[in-house]
Design a protein around this motif. Structure first.
Motif, PDB file in Angstrom:
ATOM      1  N   PRO A 330       9.478   1.442   8.483  1.00  0.00           N
ATOM      2  CA  PRO A 330      10.171   0.143   8.528  1.00  0.00           C
ATOM      3  C   PRO A 330       9.366  -0.939   9.227  1.00  0.00           C
ATOM      4  O   PRO A 330       9.644  -2.126   9.058  1.00  0.00           O
ATOM      5  CB  PRO A 330      11.450   0.469   9.315  1.00  0.00           C
ATOM      6  CG  PRO A 330      11.129   1.682  10.110  1.00  0.00           C
ATOM      7  CD  PRO A 330      10.187   2.472   9.252  1.00  0.00           C
ATOM      8  N   ASP A 331       8.348  -0.542   9.992  1.00  0.00           N
ATOM      9  CA  ASP A 331       7.572  -1.519  10.757  1.00  0.00           C
ATOM     10  C   ASP A 331       6.464  -2.175   9.942  1.00  0.00           C
ATOM     11  O   ASP A 331       5.942  -3.215  10.349  1.00  0.00           O
ATOM     12  CB  ASP A 331       6.947  -0.843  11.983  1.00  0.00           C
ATOM     13  CG  ASP A 331       7.995  -0.335  12.950  1.00  0.00           C
ATOM     14  OD1 ASP A 331       8.992  -1.038  13.169  1.00  0.00           O
ATOM     15  OD2 ASP A 331       7.827   0.787  13.466  1.00  0.00           O
ATOM     16  N   TRP A 332       6.073  -1.590   8.822  1.00  0.00           N
ATOM     17  CA  TRP A 332       4.892  -2.074   8.107  1.00  0.00           C
ATOM     18  C   TRP A 332       5.210  -2.553   6.697  1.00  0.00           C
ATOM     19  O   TRP A 332       4.307  -2.804   5.903  1.00  0.00           O
ATOM     20  CB  TRP A 332       3.836  -0.966   8.042  1.00  0.00           C
ATOM     21  CG  TRP A 332       3.590  -0.309   9.354  1.00  0.00           C
ATOM     22  CD1 TRP A 332       3.827   0.997   9.687  1.00  0.00           C
ATOM     23  CD2 TRP A 332       3.070  -0.915  10.546  1.00  0.00           C
ATOM     24  NE1 TRP A 332       3.487   1.232  10.994  1.00  0.00           N
ATOM     25  CE2 TRP A 332       3.014   0.074  11.546  1.00  0.00           C
ATOM     26  CE3 TRP A 332       2.643  -2.221  10.855  1.00  0.00           C
ATOM     27  CZ2 TRP A 332       2.557  -0.186  12.828  1.00  0.00           C
ATOM     28  CZ3 TRP A 332       2.178  -2.472  12.144  1.00  0.00           C
ATOM     29  CH2 TRP A 332       2.141  -1.464  13.110  1.00  0.00           C
ATOM     30  N   LEU A 333       6.478  -2.698   6.389  1.00  0.00           N
ATOM     31  CA  LEU A 333       6.856  -3.027   5.017  1.00  0.00           C
ATOM     32  C   LEU A 333       6.393  -4.419   4.616  1.00  0.00           C
ATOM     33  O   LEU A 333       5.876  -4.622   3.507  1.00  0.00           O
ATOM     34  CB  LEU A 333       8.375  -2.893   4.858  1.00  0.00           C
ATOM     35  CG  LEU A 333       8.905  -2.686   3.447  1.00  0.00           C
ATOM     36  CD1 LEU A 333       8.315  -1.429   2.830  1.00  0.00           C
ATOM     37  CD2 LEU A 333      10.426  -2.612   3.454  1.00  0.00           C
ATOM     38  N   GLU A 334       6.551  -5.388   5.488  1.00  0.00           N
ATOM     39  CA  GLU A 334       6.147  -6.750   5.122  1.00  0.00           C
ATOM     40  C   GLU A 334       4.633  -6.876   4.995  1.00  0.00           C
ATOM     41  O   GLU A 334       4.134  -7.540   4.089  1.00  0.00           O
ATOM     42  CB  GLU A 334       6.695  -7.751   6.134  1.00  0.00           C
ATOM     43  CG  GLU A 334       8.155  -8.104   5.910  1.00  0.00           C
ATOM     44  CD  GLU A 334       8.508  -9.428   6.527  1.00  0.00           C
ATOM     45  OE1 GLU A 334       8.723 -10.402   5.773  1.00  0.00           O
ATOM     46  OE2 GLU A 334       8.580  -9.499   7.759  1.00  0.00           O
ATOM     47  N   ALA A 335       3.890  -6.257   5.915  1.00  0.00           N
ATOM     48  CA  ALA A 335       2.432  -6.273   5.774  1.00  0.00           C
ATOM     49  C   ALA A 335       2.026  -5.584   4.474  1.00  0.00           C
ATOM     50  O   ALA A 335       1.121  -6.052   3.766  1.00  0.00           O
ATOM     51  CB  ALA A 335       1.782  -5.582   6.975  1.00  0.00           C
ATOM     52  N   GLY A 336       2.692  -4.482   4.150  1.00  0.00           N
ATOM     53  CA  GLY A 336       2.428  -3.796   2.891  1.00  0.00           C
ATOM     54  C   GLY A 336       2.687  -4.682   1.689  1.00  0.00           C
ATOM     55  O   GLY A 336       1.958  -4.626   0.682  1.00  0.00           O
ATOM     56  N   ALA A 337       3.707  -5.530   1.780  1.00  0.00           N
ATOM     57  CA  ALA A 337       4.032  -6.426   0.669  1.00  0.00           C
ATOM     58  C   ALA A 337       2.879  -7.383   0.379  1.00  0.00           C
ATOM     59  O   ALA A 337       2.572  -7.672  -0.789  1.00  0.00           O
ATOM     60  CB  ALA A 337       5.307  -7.216   0.983  1.00  0.00           C
ATOM     61  N   PHE A 338       2.198  -7.865   1.416  1.00  0.00           N
ATOM     62  CA  PHE A 338       1.123  -8.827   1.178  1.00  0.00           C
ATOM     63  C   PHE A 338      -0.164  -8.151   0.734  1.00  0.00           C
ATOM     64  O   PHE A 338      -0.995  -8.774   0.061  1.00  0.00           O
ATOM     65  CB  PHE A 338       0.953  -9.740   2.389  1.00  0.00           C
ATOM     66  CG  PHE A 338       2.046 -10.776   2.429  1.00  0.00           C
ATOM     67  CD1 PHE A 338       1.925 -11.948   1.723  1.00  0.00           C
ATOM     68  CD2 PHE A 338       3.231 -10.526   3.096  1.00  0.00           C
ATOM     69  CE1 PHE A 338       2.953 -12.888   1.693  1.00  0.00           C
ATOM     70  CE2 PHE A 338       4.271 -11.444   3.082  1.00  0.00           C
ATOM     71  CZ  PHE A 338       4.137 -12.631   2.379  1.00  0.00           C
ATOM     72  N   ALA A 339      -0.328  -6.871   1.064  1.00  0.00           N
ATOM     73  CA  ALA A 339      -1.413  -6.113   0.440  1.00  0.00           C
ATOM     74  C   ALA A 339      -1.153  -5.994  -1.060  1.00  0.00           C
ATOM     75  O   ALA A 339      -2.059  -6.196  -1.891  1.00  0.00           O
ATOM     76  CB  ALA A 339      -1.513  -4.731   1.083  1.00  0.00           C
ATOM     77  N   TRP A 340       0.077  -5.663  -1.417  1.00  0.00           N
ATOM     78  CA  TRP A 340       0.455  -5.523  -2.830  1.00  0.00           C
ATOM     79  C   TRP A 340       0.351  -6.848  -3.571  1.00  0.00           C
ATOM     80  O   TRP A 340      -0.113  -6.888  -4.719  1.00  0.00           O
ATOM     81  CB  TRP A 340       1.879  -4.964  -2.893  1.00  0.00           C
ATOM     82  CG  TRP A 340       2.434  -4.770  -4.263  1.00  0.00           C
ATOM     83  CD1 TRP A 340       2.202  -3.740  -5.116  1.00  0.00           C
ATOM     84  CD2 TRP A 340       3.368  -5.635  -4.938  1.00  0.00           C
ATOM     85  NE1 TRP A 340       2.924  -3.888  -6.275  1.00  0.00           N
ATOM     86  CE2 TRP A 340       3.649  -5.045  -6.198  1.00  0.00           C
ATOM     87  CE3 TRP A 340       3.999  -6.819  -4.601  1.00  0.00           C
ATOM     88  CZ2 TRP A 340       4.532  -5.617  -7.110  1.00  0.00           C
ATOM     89  CZ3 TRP A 340       4.879  -7.409  -5.509  1.00  0.00           C
ATOM     90  CH2 TRP A 340       5.125  -6.802  -6.754  1.00  0.00           C
TER      91      TRP A 340
END
Length: 371
Positions: A330-340
């Motif tokens: 749950p802590d890295w979902l937004e950062a993951g979104a911008f990688a995607w």
């Protein structure tokens, strides 16, 4: 294997999150590694000032942007060291930047993220994709939230409605119908979350946030104050909608206060977050999903015990699930979104969902800055 780094600094101004994500056309995006860099106090204070400033000198903006860019570079270096990868392994960095002001309504809609992707490419030696929001805004959208498109890619369930609930500085939801449904995905900001809770706590205590909601738990929600706060037109406006510090800030809160104690105000702010979320789900989840949906919290607020307990009680019988159980922290979902989103840009694929942002159609988001 295509590896992307996502960088995210949210409205809580607590640091920069960095996520290493594997993206391709054959599998759902996979989180490989993540790390975070705390925001140094001088930089946090300067960003806070800019977020609330009526005007700012160009030199101040340039100095702050350089400090922020160097902190991003540190986050990238820390992530590469932790993962054992080299810069040459990375296809691109997806940089969100730091939102200073977001005003998607009015005669001249705008959203401004402090960022310098050219400088970031120079400092890291890596291709950078940045400035994602303004392309959606140019097409008549809100420019936010953008994460629902990512949620749609990784969290759809064959049989069950899922609600992704991001509890950052502001709360936003993504309503995901079961796979195969012709119901469009929607997502929108529901109102303030950590931005007001953290700000009010910091005014009365040493420290940046109310750990586990312990201080809020000492107070009592004041129903008249809650009613005054919920009377703000934003809470009853229909989606698409997004908001930020330019609307909900401590000065906004102060205009609604009377003689409440500081702890009671904190408790009321916690209830404001819970109630604004619950009301939106009651409005927008179909009747058959009101008991069968699963809410999956993420973001910093997911660690606030008092907030999560209050939310679970208010949403019952809707269940609360776990990002971790779905292979994403749950802590890295937004950062993951911008990688995607960076991967989508290089593949020349749309990164927005018009049903979420209100844009005129799908758009390829972001500009590319070569290494």
């Amino acid at each position: 294997m295509s590896l992307f780094i996502g960088l995210m600094s949210g409205t809580s101004l607590d640091g920069i999150d960095a996520a290493l994500v594997e993206c391709d056309h054959h599998h759902r995006p996979l989180l490989l590694e993540a790390t975070g860099i705390d925001m140094p106090e001088p930089l946090r204070r300067q960003l806070w000032h800019l977020c609330h400033a009526g005007e700012a000198a160009f030199e101040t903006l340039a100095e702050t942007e350089e400090a922020f860019c160097r902190l991003q570079t540190q986050a990238v270096a820390a992530l590469l060291e932790k993962s054992g990868h080299a810069v040459s392994d990375i296809a691109a960095i997806g940089s969100h930047g730091q939102t200073i002001e977001h005003r998607p309504a009015g005669p001249f809609p705008y959203t401004w993220q402090l960022d310098n992707p050219s400088r970031l490419a120079e400092l890291t030696g890596c291709r950078v994709v940045a400035d994602f929001r303004r392309r959606d805004l140019a097409a008549g959208g809100q420019g936010a939230p953008l994460a629902p498109a990512f949620h749609n890619a990784i969290f759809r369930d064959p049989h069950q409605w899922r609600v992704l609930l991001n509890l950052g500085g502001f709360a936003n939801v993504t309503l995901l119908p079961p796979e195969g449904s012709d119901i469009p995905v929607i997502g929108f900001d529901t109102g303030p979350a950590n931005a007001l809770l953290d700000g009010w706590y910091a005014r009365h205590h040493d420290g940046r946030f109310d750990r586990d909601g312990a201080w809020a738990a000492q107070g009592q929600c004041q129903a008249p104050l809650l009613a005054r706060l919920l009377s703000d037109p934003f809470f009853d406006s229909p989606p698409p909608k997004s908001t930020g510090r330019e609307h909900f800030h401590l000065q906004w809160l102060e205009t609604h206060l009377e003689e409440e104690s500081a702890a009671d105000i904190q408790a009321t702010l916690l209830t404001l977050t819970v109630e604004s979320i619950a009301r939106e789900l009651e409005r927008h989840l179909p009747a058959e999903a009101q008991t069968a949906a699963c809410v999956i919290p993420c973001g910093g607020g997911a660690h606030n015990v008092a907030l999560m307990d209050a939310l679970s009680a208010r949403l019952s019988p809707i269940k609360t699930g776990s990002c971790q159980a779905l292979d994403w922290s749950p802590d890295w979902l937004e950062a993951g979104a911008f990688a995607w989103l960076a991967w989508r840009r290089l593949e020349k694929l749309a990164g927005n969902l018009p049903s979420v942002t209100g844009a005129a159609g799908p758009r390829i988001l972001g500009g590319v800055y070569e290494r």
